[in-house]
Design a protein around this motif. Structure first.
Motif, PDB file in Angstrom:
ATOM      1  N   GLU A   1      50.225  35.784  34.555  1.00  0.00           N
ATOM      2  CA  GLU A   1      49.074  35.200  35.247  1.00  0.00           C
ATOM      3  C   GLU A   1      48.603  33.922  34.563  1.00  0.00           C
ATOM      4  O   GLU A   1      48.289  32.930  35.226  1.00  0.00           O
ATOM      5  CB  GLU A   1      47.915  36.206  35.323  1.00  0.00           C
ATOM      6  CG  GLU A   1      48.185  37.419  36.167  1.00  0.00           C
ATOM      7  CD  GLU A   1      48.938  38.541  35.445  1.00  0.00           C
ATOM      8  OE1 GLU A   1      49.164  39.587  36.077  1.00  0.00           O
ATOM      9  OE2 GLU A   1      49.310  38.383  34.265  1.00  0.00           O
TER      10      GLU A   1
ATOM     11  N   LYS B   1      42.387  33.714  41.703  1.00  0.00           N
ATOM     12  CA  LYS B   1      42.897  35.082  41.754  1.00  0.00           C
ATOM     13  C   LYS B   1      44.410  34.968  41.793  1.00  0.00           C
ATOM     14  O   LYS B   1      44.963  34.254  42.634  1.00  0.00           O
ATOM     15  CB  LYS B   1      42.389  35.815  42.998  1.00  0.00           C
ATOM     16  CG  LYS B   1      42.925  37.241  43.079  1.00  0.00           C
ATOM     17  CD  LYS B   1      42.390  37.983  44.283  1.00  0.00           C
ATOM     18  CE  LYS B   1      42.977  39.392  44.275  1.00  0.00           C
ATOM     19  NZ  LYS B   1      42.520  40.169  45.400  1.00  0.00           N
ATOM     20  N   VAL B   2      45.061  35.639  40.864  1.00  0.00           N
ATOM     21  CA  VAL B   2      46.521  35.595  40.778  1.00  0.00           C
ATOM     22  C   VAL B   2      47.058  37.005  40.920  1.00  0.00           C
ATOM     23  O   VAL B   2      46.577  37.927  40.261  1.00  0.00           O
ATOM     24  CB  VAL B   2      46.989  35.017  39.417  1.00  0.00           C
ATOM     25  CG1 VAL B   2      48.505  34.975  39.341  1.00  0.00           C
ATOM     26  CG2 VAL B   2      46.390  33.663  39.165  1.00  0.00           C
ATOM     27  N   ARG B   3      48.041  37.147  41.793  1.00  0.00           N
ATOM     28  CA  ARG B   3      48.740  38.432  41.933  1.00  0.00           C
ATOM     29  C   ARG B   3      50.213  38.188  41.683  1.00  0.00           C
ATOM     30  O   ARG B   3      50.795  37.285  42.278  1.00  0.00           O
ATOM     31  CB  ARG B   3      48.526  39.005  43.337  1.00  0.00           C
ATOM     32  CG  ARG B   3      47.096  39.511  43.515  1.00  0.00           C
ATOM     33  CD  ARG B   3      46.717  39.694  44.938  1.00  0.00           C
ATOM     34  NE  ARG B   3      46.567  38.346  45.508  1.00  0.00           N
ATOM     35  CZ  ARG B   3      46.594  38.076  46.786  1.00  0.00           C
ATOM     36  NH1 ARG B   3      46.767  39.021  47.664  1.00  0.00           N
ATOM     37  NH2 ARG B   3      46.439  36.846  47.222  1.00  0.00           N
ATOM     38  N   ILE B   4      50.783  38.996  40.809  1.00  0.00           N
ATOM     39  CA  ILE B   4      52.202  38.882  40.464  1.00  0.00           C
ATOM     40  C   ILE B   4      52.941  40.067  41.067  1.00  0.00           C
ATOM     41  O   ILE B   4      52.544  41.217  40.869  1.00  0.00           O
ATOM     42  CB  ILE B   4      52.418  38.893  38.930  1.00  0.00           C
ATOM     43  CG1 ILE B   4      51.554  37.831  38.234  1.00  0.00           C
ATOM     44  CG2 ILE B   4      53.893  38.771  38.585  1.00  0.00           C
ATOM     45  CD1 ILE B   4      52.031  36.434  38.332  1.00  0.00           C
ATOM     46  N   VAL B   5      54.005  39.779  41.797  1.00  0.00           N
ATOM     47  CA  VAL B   5      54.886  40.816  42.332  1.00  0.00           C
ATOM     48  C   VAL B   5      56.300  40.386  41.976  1.00  0.00           C
ATOM     49  O   VAL B   5      56.855  39.468  42.592  1.00  0.00           O
ATOM     50  CB  VAL B   5      54.727  40.968  43.863  1.00  0.00           C
ATOM     51  CG1 VAL B   5      55.650  42.056  44.383  1.00  0.00           C
ATOM     52  CG2 VAL B   5      53.282  41.254  44.243  1.00  0.00           C
TER      53      VAL B   5
ATOM     54  N   ALA C   1      54.369  34.867  42.455  1.00  0.00           N
ATOM     55  CA  ALA C   1      52.925  34.877  42.201  1.00  0.00           C
ATOM     56  C   ALA C   1      52.219  34.252  43.395  1.00  0.00           C
ATOM     57  O   ALA C   1      52.647  33.208  43.897  1.00  0.00           O
ATOM     58  CB  ALA C   1      52.602  34.087  40.941  1.00  0.00           C
TER      59      ALA C   1
ATOM     60  N   ASN D   1      45.133  32.375  44.855  1.00  0.00           N
ATOM     61  CA  ASN D   1      44.033  31.954  45.717  1.00  0.00           C
ATOM     62  C   ASN D   1      43.061  31.207  44.832  1.00  0.00           C
ATOM     63  O   ASN D   1      42.808  31.623  43.697  1.00  0.00           O
ATOM     64  CB  ASN D   1      43.330  33.154  46.360  1.00  0.00           C
ATOM     65  CG  ASN D   1      44.248  33.916  47.276  1.00  0.00           C
ATOM     66  OD1 ASN D   1      44.740  34.972  46.910  1.00  0.00           O
ATOM     67  ND2 ASN D   1      44.500  33.377  48.439  1.00  0.00           N
TER      68      ASN D   1
ATOM     69  N   THR E   1      45.662  28.747  49.173  1.00  0.00           N
ATOM     70  CA  THR E   1      46.594  29.814  48.804  1.00  0.00           C
ATOM     71  C   THR E   1      47.919  29.133  48.506  1.00  0.00           C
ATOM     72  O   THR E   1      48.357  28.263  49.268  1.00  0.00           O
ATOM     73  CB  THR E   1      46.789  30.824  49.949  1.00  0.00           C
ATOM     74  OG1 THR E   1      45.530  31.425  50.248  1.00  0.00           O
ATOM     75  CG2 THR E   1      47.790  31.902  49.579  1.00  0.00           C
TER      76      THR E   1
END
Length: 152
Positions: A31, A98-102, A106, A109, A130
């Motif tokens: 992140e 806001k960071v989302r890692i999958v 990544a 937003n 985004t």
């Protein structure tokens, strides 16, 4: 039986990671790497640093401006180099990130204040955006961007 010194050392060893997490975590977390790439990209856009942009932007980038203009990486960098789009400043609101890692992807937003001269028109506005980064060979590259202006 555990002696007092061993007990204190064990508690200290357990507390250090907890304190590090409370203070923002360990440097190098995915992140944090993505957010650093965000900061570096905004700075490279303002400076028109082609080398940095080539590193930070994926070759298959789709960049959708708030005007709905969609550009490839090559088109986006060319518009910066020729000056048709000149970013004077891009100031992210870091509290909104806001960071989302999958896996190696990544999704970010965020929001930012933008000062841009777009084809000679001097504009100041705030955006919500985004974007999608992918980790390729250990580096995060942005591969998609979409931004919307806040109502003025």
């Amino acid at each position: 039986m555990v002696n007092r010194r061993t007990f204190v050392l064990a508690l200290t060893a357990m507390a250090v990671p907890v304190l590090a997490a409370a203070q923002g975590g360990v440097m190098g977390k995915p992140e944090q790497q993505v957010l650093q790439a965000e900061k570096d990209r905004f700075a490279a856009m303002v400076k028109v640093d082609e080398a940095a942009l080539n590193k930070l932007l994926s070759d298959d980038l789709t960049y959708t401006h708030t005007s709905a203009l969609m550009q490839t990486k090559k088109e986006f960098i060319a518009s910066l180099k020729e000056g048709s789009i000149k970013y004077v400043s891009v100031t992210p609101t870091e509290a909104d990130w806001k960071v989302r890692i999958v896996g190696n992807v990544a999704v970010v937003n965020g929001a930012a204040a933008v000062h841009v001269v777009d084809h000679g028109k001097d504009l100041n506005f705030k955006i919500r955006y985004t974007n999608v980064h992918t980790n390729r060979s250990g580096s995060w590259q942005m591969m998609a961007w979409e931004a919307t202006r806040f109502p003025q």
